[in-house]
Design a protein around this motif. Structure first.
Motif, PDB file in Angstrom:
ATOM      1  N   SER C 178    -111.060 -41.942  32.168  1.00  0.00           N
ATOM      2  CA  SER C 178    -111.559 -43.218  32.683  1.00  0.00           C
ATOM      3  C   SER C 178    -113.075 -43.206  32.729  1.00  0.00           C
ATOM      4  O   SER C 178    -113.712 -42.232  32.379  1.00  0.00           O
ATOM      5  CB  SER C 178    -111.015 -43.479  34.083  1.00  0.00           C
ATOM      6  OG  SER C 178    -111.782 -42.743  35.019  1.00  0.00           O
TER       7      SER C 178
ATOM      8  N   LEU D 135    -106.804 -49.696  37.831  1.00  0.00           N
ATOM      9  CA  LEU D 135    -107.927 -49.164  38.604  1.00  0.00           C
ATOM     10  C   LEU D 135    -108.679 -50.252  39.366  1.00  0.00           C
ATOM     11  O   LEU D 135    -109.439 -49.968  40.276  1.00  0.00           O
ATOM     12  CB  LEU D 135    -108.893 -48.394  37.690  1.00  0.00           C
ATOM     13  CG  LEU D 135    -108.323 -47.085  37.134  1.00  0.00           C
ATOM     14  CD1 LEU D 135    -109.364 -46.344  36.335  1.00  0.00           C
ATOM     15  CD2 LEU D 135    -107.788 -46.209  38.266  1.00  0.00           C
ATOM     16  N   ARG D 136    -108.482 -51.469  38.948  1.00  0.00           N
ATOM     17  CA  ARG D 136    -109.096 -52.585  39.687  1.00  0.00           C
ATOM     18  C   ARG D 136    -107.980 -53.429  40.293  1.00  0.00           C
ATOM     19  O   ARG D 136    -106.811 -53.147  40.096  1.00  0.00           O
ATOM     20  CB  ARG D 136    -109.949 -53.445  38.739  1.00  0.00           C
ATOM     21  CG  ARG D 136    -111.052 -52.677  38.032  1.00  0.00           C
ATOM     22  CD  ARG D 136    -112.240 -52.450  38.947  1.00  0.00           C
ATOM     23  NE  ARG D 136    -112.901 -51.182  38.631  1.00  0.00           N
ATOM     24  CZ  ARG D 136    -113.878 -50.665  39.348  1.00  0.00           C
ATOM     25  NH1 ARG D 136    -114.309 -51.267  40.447  1.00  0.00           N
ATOM     26  NH2 ARG D 136    -114.430 -49.520  39.022  1.00  0.00           N
ATOM     27  N   TYR D 140    -107.522 -51.825  44.789  1.00  0.00           N
ATOM     28  CA  TYR D 140    -108.940 -51.453  44.944  1.00  0.00           C
ATOM     29  C   TYR D 140    -109.516 -52.079  46.217  1.00  0.00           C
ATOM     30  O   TYR D 140    -110.131 -51.398  47.056  1.00  0.00           O
ATOM     31  CB  TYR D 140    -109.723 -51.903  43.713  1.00  0.00           C
ATOM     32  CG  TYR D 140    -111.126 -51.348  43.642  1.00  0.00           C
ATOM     33  CD1 TYR D 140    -111.390 -50.145  42.996  1.00  0.00           C
ATOM     34  CD2 TYR D 140    -112.189 -52.028  44.227  1.00  0.00           C
ATOM     35  CE1 TYR D 140    -112.671 -49.629  42.929  1.00  0.00           C
ATOM     36  CE2 TYR D 140    -113.480 -51.522  44.162  1.00  0.00           C
ATOM     37  CZ  TYR D 140    -113.718 -50.322  43.518  1.00  0.00           C
ATOM     38  OH  TYR D 140    -114.982 -49.816  43.451  1.00  0.00           O
ATOM     39  N   GLU D 158    -110.954 -45.491  43.195  1.00  0.00           N
ATOM     40  CA  GLU D 158    -110.133 -45.189  42.002  1.00  0.00           C
ATOM     41  C   GLU D 158    -109.311 -43.925  42.197  1.00  0.00           C
ATOM     42  O   GLU D 158    -108.174 -43.835  41.715  1.00  0.00           O
ATOM     43  CB  GLU D 158    -111.013 -45.017  40.754  1.00  0.00           C
ATOM     44  CG  GLU D 158    -111.727 -46.281  40.319  1.00  0.00           C
ATOM     45  CD  GLU D 158    -113.114 -46.406  40.928  1.00  0.00           C
ATOM     46  OE1 GLU D 158    -113.383 -45.674  41.917  1.00  0.00           O
ATOM     47  OE2 GLU D 158    -113.920 -47.201  40.423  1.00  0.00           O
TER      48      GLU D 158
END
Lengths: 201, 201, 201, 201
Positions: C178, D135-136, D140, D158
């Motif tokens: 990532s 990841l978002r 988050y 993350e």
DNA sequence: GATGAATGAGCTTTCATTCAT
DNA sequence: AATGAATGAAAGCTCATTCAT
């Protein structure tokens, strides 16, 4: 050596040998294309008629496109070799021209699969720019020198070249595929018509 | 009256009208074949570029073979019409010959999709016997009468016909597809070469 | 002694030697699978990149399945060896746990081809029952003893094992693949989160 | 509307409907990949098990790659929807976290084909950069706000996200594929371990 | 042991054609 | 007449595996 190409050996340009398998595949493809066109020549049949497995073709060619293109290059060399040889035989320019015409005619007449393949190939997307071939080489010099010697009409050599090939092809196709077979006398007519048109006085 | 064919109406051979849809399909097929060959002209694309649905083509043609063959017949008529018209224009036989050659050249030059299509078709399995075409008709009479009048060399008329078409085709392809464009002077050379070869004295 | 396996030699579990050729083949396969997946790692390429002929692989492995499974077994041993070694280093259980986690992370971080291969293998039909691995062995005892000593929460040891491996894998993949690289502080966070969860009091 | 995507309807993100055929193809592909991997899921079988002809798939997807990628995007949306919904249920942050973890676990447990597919996809060349996902988004913000409120340890969000997904996946795979089934008490252990690690105080 | 040409089953994909609407 | 989703046979091509050298 498997790669089809030419090498200079002394004063002669000769074709390198191609492997037996490659020759069988070429022959098979040529016959199938003649008989059934590109569409009717699937790799499986090309392989089958060549006596090899389908996958084997891919050891010798990257794919069908590559096979077709190499097939063309190979036979183009054969034709060039014929012109080159004939252009060196004969006392006068006229005799040499007649020899070229007749040898080409004879070749196409005995290898109608090449004749048909050429016409299919040259007008197909395989020959991307559809440019006529043989525009340079022996025939070009032959005509140019004839013009310099005042024996040949002042015309773009490329035009003379395509007219020559066109004339041979037309005659060969008429003989091979119509109900109008051509005898020796007809062939003499055909080549004389062309020569009379391009020769001076 | 959708079926494309010819009828004799008085002294003129005219083409029956074809429906607008058919014309669009023909045009689409012609362009695709020129650009990508038979193989690159799937029915779906022919339909798409013609602005109709895939199924619609099958209202007008039995199948792809039928479409191709009708496309050929249609354009063959166009060429015949050009020859017929040109053969009737000109004071002398030579003038008429020059007109025929030039009109044909002009047609192919402006319709290279027809030129390419013809060459693909004639050498393909669609044209099963690969017989050259146009062997009868106006051009046949034209040459025959010329021979009877002593103006044309005594040769099989079919040979003269294929040489004429071959000459036009060769010149048109040279001009269209090579780096050797032909100007008016070159064209005069080309047709004069042929005429000088076939005309007597 | 080509067959890859383990033997007990005194207090140490050591891996038997594997032949140089086998090692080259393993390395080649691992890299190709990492880069292109199982599908993009044909035997011919595995052989080519290993510097051997296609047929040679079949002297060392029964087939592709066998190669893949041995490749897994081989790397599984490498991981087990790391755990075993780390589990013996450290004064307290916590220290030893941190060592295990960090050594595993370091290994995967430096051998991402192993990490990717494991995840592909474990979820593929090669691993027929898709059972998680490492459920027995050193780590099992490590947690069990911790529970008996009252230092580790009373939980099924297998759950602790998969959570540990899952935690290491997640962190390694985040760092490797990532846009969120992990520094030493992040790694301490990761392992502390897990330890705080599983340790008592 | 066939294109799978999301639209904003008032305060809710909902998935657009996908055509019935597409759903059948997705289902078939998912099951086959789960059972036999990418390699064991040829288009012919995907089609057959979906009850459509092989060619039909190509009306809905450009090719196998496209099918796989859309299959992933579709199921990714399903997972996101679950997280989004669960993140909105619960009085305290802890309750909401437990709901997220449990809902995700439940989803994977009941859709093991999605779980297996995800792991295969994410580590395959289809997912070119192998970047972890999710990841978002909701998770988050969930962690970030928790940190701002002082309820969650100060860690890169993350990292918390991948640890959460890793924890759920590990537990689900242990339950589904090993001889160690997890009961309600085990699940509470699993999520408590994680929460205790990431929560402050 | 090592090679690599050869095999052919099986893959992904295309496309002429049909037919319910 | 017109549509275009659906079909499925057949295409080009790949690749695990074999075997004569």
């Amino acid at each position: 050596m498997n790669v089809q190409s030419t090498v200079n050996v002394g004063p002669y340009i000769i074709m390198e040998e191609i492997s037996e398998k490659k020759r069988l595949i070429f022959e098979s493809a040529l016959d199938l294309i003649r008989e059934r066109g590109f569409h009717g020549a699937p790799m499986s049949l090309v392989a089958g008629n060549a006596g090899v497995a389908a996958g084997t073709i891919y050891h010798y060619f990257k794919g069908k496109d590559d096979l077709i293109r190499e097939l063309y290059a190979y036979n183009r060399e054969r034709v060039i070799a014929i012109v080159d040889k004939a252009a060196g035989t004969g006392a006068t320019r006229k005799e040499r021209f007649f020899n070229i015409w007749n040898q080409l005619y004879e070749f196409y007449n005995q290898n109608d699969n090449v004749l048909i393949f050429f016409e299919q190939f040259l007008n197909s997307p395989y020959n991307a720019d559809k440019s006529p071939n043989h525009l340079r080489g022996t025939l070009y010099s032959f005509f140019q020198e004839g013009m310099e010697a005042g024996e040949i009409r002042q015309v773009k050599p490329e035009l003379l070249i395509v007219l020559t090939f066109g004339s041979v092809n037309s005659a060969a196709k008429l003989n091979l595929f119509s109900q109008v077979p051509l005898d020796q006398s007809d062939l003499r007519d055909a080549v004389e018509i062309l020569w009379q048109g391009i020769a001076t006085g």
